[in-house]
Write an enzyme that holds these catalytic residues in place. Structure first.
Site, short mmCIF file in Angstrom:
data_model
loop_
_atom_site.label_atom_id
_atom_site.label_comp_id
_atom_site.label_asym_id
_atom_site.label_seq_id
_atom_site.Cartn_x
_atom_site.Cartn_y
_atom_site.Cartn_z
N TYR A 77 -2.50 51.13 -12.20
CA TYR A 77 -1.72 50.62 -13.33
C TYR A 77 -2.70 49.98 -14.32
O TYR A 77 -3.76 50.52 -14.58
CB TYR A 77 -0.64 49.67 -12.81
CG TYR A 77 0.52 49.49 -13.76
CD1 TYR A 77 1.21 50.59 -14.27
CD2 TYR A 77 0.92 48.22 -14.16
CE1 TYR A 77 2.25 50.44 -15.16
CE2 TYR A 77 1.98 48.05 -15.04
CZ TYR A 77 2.64 49.16 -15.53
OH TYR A 77 3.69 49.02 -16.41
N LYS A 98 18.42 71.63 -2.50
CA LYS A 98 17.48 72.57 -3.11
C LYS A 98 16.10 71.93 -3.19
O LYS A 98 15.07 72.59 -2.93
CB LYS A 98 17.99 72.93 -4.51
CG LYS A 98 17.31 74.11 -5.15
CD LYS A 98 17.69 75.39 -4.43
CE LYS A 98 17.14 76.62 -5.13
NZ LYS A 98 17.96 77.06 -6.25
#
Length: 757
Positions: free
Chosen positions: A39, A94
């Protein structure tokens, strides 16, 4: 679906945590420096690089391996327009298939928008997030406009699987059926039942493969799609025929291919004689096809039939292609999925069914190699070769079409990289469960009253792996089944053996047990007490006497004590001197087999050689080629300590016993797992790639290494598996979960099935 399946499905989706997906970090986050890299301020370096060159987003973010599974829920499975939220379980499913079969990460996105133009704007705005878009469950005709527009606007692959996935598998099935039936695609007559998105895509791909448009007749709920039909949907105008026929039976005479993408029982038994000789019938309505395969086989034995169901041969299932199409497309950073890439997939799938199966593939199919022919024109969805055939074919086609931003230079190296996806996670048990289901042997559970056992047995019954036998008090077991909300039916799904009630069976087992232990200092009174109180002994005797085909013991108390109870009851295999334990650990990167993790404290070189031979045989049964590494603190002769000398001596013995086994040692553990490290130590190692069978010099090192890797790698355990017994008996550890007991049950059932042969 029946009520039992509905309850099981809801429990599956809810427990142990809701949903089927989670996000896992790929970088460590342990120190303040890690935080500064991930970060602020370090992340700015990646951001600046992407500003300078947007394509570096594939290098510095997860975008290159991330697919968006996106729907508005207007055509969900067989449920219709139920909306995106209700369709979320399907989209999660899926996404799971992408991960399991091809290692592709996915976000499922459910968009509450049925206006196609607004839906297009929403999806197009997400291009920077993903490397590809899988559109799902969007109704026709809007799906055509949505996909076509997004393909033009987005520089990443956009693929509507409901259209193209089915079409690709159908194309492969037709090509191979024609080979079996000795017909030519340009000569055949095709009739469809259904004229929706999938049917249209199937027709288009069959035409691309050589079928003549004038030989194809489409029908839908209103009858034949003919020129001039009132209120004909504009998307069907190009397939409308000049014909006087108006109903399905009117156009079946002389048809070579029936393509059903419509509704149950549409194709009537009395119409079957109308077909041409040796027809192909694709009855793909789910869950009930247009006509049952049993009727077709009875009335037209010359026909080849395919359905969308897994319980019949020739299953047309989109999972055969979509994970691997995206794998190949992502790996070359394709900007689109072209028609040539889809046709390459068709050819790859068709070719795979014709390729002679190896021993590994035979194991993945339950021990019997599939033979190209009437009942095998397309591979099964769990064929481990699919990714190795399809992804390279797609990548190559993308390069030839000029849509690959990162062409592959070395396809052999690329195929080697793809191997890591073949056996991941639960796929390890695929060949095991195939064998188990076919035989469905009797498996006895010593701890029949244990809650984990009961939950595991519910899974065994649901998966059709075995006929369970539970040892315990019948009333207590029945009460616990009810309290746990399980669907097990005593006497129907499971047999319960309660020696307090079944005195005749107890006396029979007692007589058999006394013969085994009568001259070991155990009196008849002690034998009766042991048999009635120690469930492991009872399970072992049921197995030894033929009342069961396999036994699962332990899970409570001390593992070693349970082992000592069981060991005298089951003889060793002929020629085997000792019993050993091997444990499999399923990790995201693949599977590792550890031995000996539980039994032999300090095995000799001869015992290690025998253990490796038995372990390699067991690894083969999972459909995996074993690659054994003999581990040590010494690296290829660096030490002359007794344990290092033992491992070197064992290597020579193993090579004499199993000359075809890929094995080397002694070596460090990192050298076993990383070929480059091994190559720096020696230049002539006979071990290639990553070892999967890790052999340790003693029990301490094996057990410690296994538990460390399990805890840090969040692995799934299968085992310990006992090696060398004449009948399958396994003892689970006290920390075993219900899933772990189900896994070892599958292994035991598979071993029982193979023993019966």
């Amino acid at each position: 679906m029946d009520e039992d399946l509905r309850k099981a499905a809801l429990e599956y989706h809810q427990s142990p945590r809701p949903g089927k997906l989670a996000i896992t970090a790929t970088k460590r986050m342990e120190t303040s420096r890690d935080l500064s890299l991930a970060y602020s301020p370090g992340v700015a370096a990646a951001c600046e690089a992407i500003v300078a060159d947007p394509d570096t987003s594939f290098d510095y973010t997860s975008r290159g391996n991330l697919v968006g599974v996106i729907t508005n829920g207007t055509a969900v499975l067989g449920l219709g327009n139920i909306g995106g939220l209700a369709g979320k379980p399907v989209m999660e499913g899926k996404a799971v298939l992408f991960k399991k079969f091809a290692g592709i990460d996915s976000f499922d996105i459910e968009v509450s928008e049925q206006d196609p133009d607004k839906f297009i704007e929403i999806v197009a705005s997400l291009e920077g997030t993903f490397g590809g878009i899988n559109l799902e469950d969007i109704k026709a005709p809007e799906c055509f406009k949505i996909e076509q527009t997004l393909r033009k606007r987005m520089a990443i692959p956009v693929f509507h699987d409901d259209q193209h996935g089915t079409a690709i598998i159908v194309g492969a099935a037709v090509l191979n059926a024609l080979k079996v039936q000795n017909k030519k695609i340009e000569e055949i007559r095709i009739v469809t039942s259904g004229a929706g998105a999938a049917a249209l895509s199937c027709v288009n791909i069959l035409v691309s493969l050589g079928a003549k448009p004038e030989h194809i007749t489409m029908t839908d709920i209103e009858g034949v799609v003919y020129k001039g039909r009132p209120n004909l949907d504009p998307t069907l105008e190009h397939v409308a025929r000049e014909t006087d026929a108006r109903t399905l039976p009117d156009v079946l005479a002389g048809a070579d291919v029936f393509l059903g993408l419509s509704a149950p029982r549409v194709l009537k038994e009395q119409w079957l004689p109308l077909f041409a000789p040796n027809p192909l019938i694709l009855a793909l309505a789910n869950p009930e096809p247009e006509i049952s395969p049993e009727i077709v086989k009875a009335k037209r034995p010359d026909a080849i039939i395919a359905t969308g169901r897994s319980d019949y041969p020739n299953q047309v299932n989109n999972v055969l292609c979509f994970p691997f199409i995206f794998r190949g497309a992502l790996d070359v950073r394709a900007t689109a999925i072209t028609e040539s890439m889809k046709l390459a997939t068709v050819e790859a799938i068709a070719e795979l069914a014709r390729v002679e199966a190896s021993e590994t593939v035979a194991a993945a199919y339950g021990g019997q190699a599939p033979m190209f022919g009437q009942d095998y024109i397309i591979p099964k969805p769990f064929d481990p070769r699919l990714i190795m055939h399809i992804a390279p074919a797609v990548a190559r086609a993308a390069m030839e079409a000029g849509v690959a931003r990162k062409p592959i230079a070395d396809f052999e190296a690329y195929k080697h990289e793809l191997e890591r996806f073949v056996f991941r996670s639960g796929q390890l048990l695929r060949p095991v469960t195939e064998v188990a289901r076919k035989a469905c042997p009797r498996v006895v559970y010593a701890e029949g009253e244990d809650e984990r056992t009961l939950r595991a047995v519910q899974g065994v019954v649901d998966d059709g792996l075995a006929h369970p036998i539970l040892i315990g008090r019948g009333l207590t077991i029945a009460q616990k089944i009810t309290a746990l909300g399980l669907r097990l039916k005593p006497g129907q799904d499971v047999r319960i053996i309660d020696f307090d009630q079944d005195k005749a069976l107890f006396e029979k087992m007692l007589a058999h047990y006394q013969k085994k232990v009568g001259r070991r200092g155990i009196t008849p009174e002690a034998a009766a007490r042991i048999l009635s109180r120690r469930q492991t002994v009872a399970a072992g005797m049921l197995l030894d006497s033929g009342e069961a085909d396999a036994a699962i013991c332990g899970g409570t108390g001390d593992w070693w004590r349970q082992f000592e109870y069981a060991l005298p009851l089951i003889s060793r295999r002929p020629g085997v001197k000792r019993v050993y334990a091997m444990t499999a650990l399923i990790l995201q990167a693949g599977v590792l087999f550890f031995c000996d993790t539980h039994v032999n404290v300090d095995p000799s070189a001869e015992e290690i050689a025998e253990m490796v031979e038995l372990a390699a045989e067991a690894v083969h049964r999972f459909g995996i080629t074993p690659k054994a590494a003999l581990l040590s603190h010494s690296n290829f002769g660096a030490s002359n300590s007794p344990s290092a000398r033992k491992m070197r001596q064992a290597l020579g013995l193993i090579r004499a016993r199993v000359p075809d086994l890929e094995v080397d040692g002694e070596m460090h553990a990192d050298a076993a797992l990383v070929e480059q490290i091994r190559g720096r130590a020696v230049t002539d190692s006979t071990l290639t790639g990553t070892a999967n069978l890790l052999v340790f010099p003693n029990l301490d090192s094996a057990n410690i290494a296994f538990n460390l890797v399990k805890a840090t790698g969040e692995g799934v355990t299968v085992g310990p598996m006992l090696l060398g017994l004449s009948k399958p008996l396994h003892i689970v550890v006290p920390s075993a979960t219900a899933r772990g007991i189900t896994n070892i049950s599958a292994v035991a059932a598979m071993e029982a099935a193979l023993a019966a042969k």
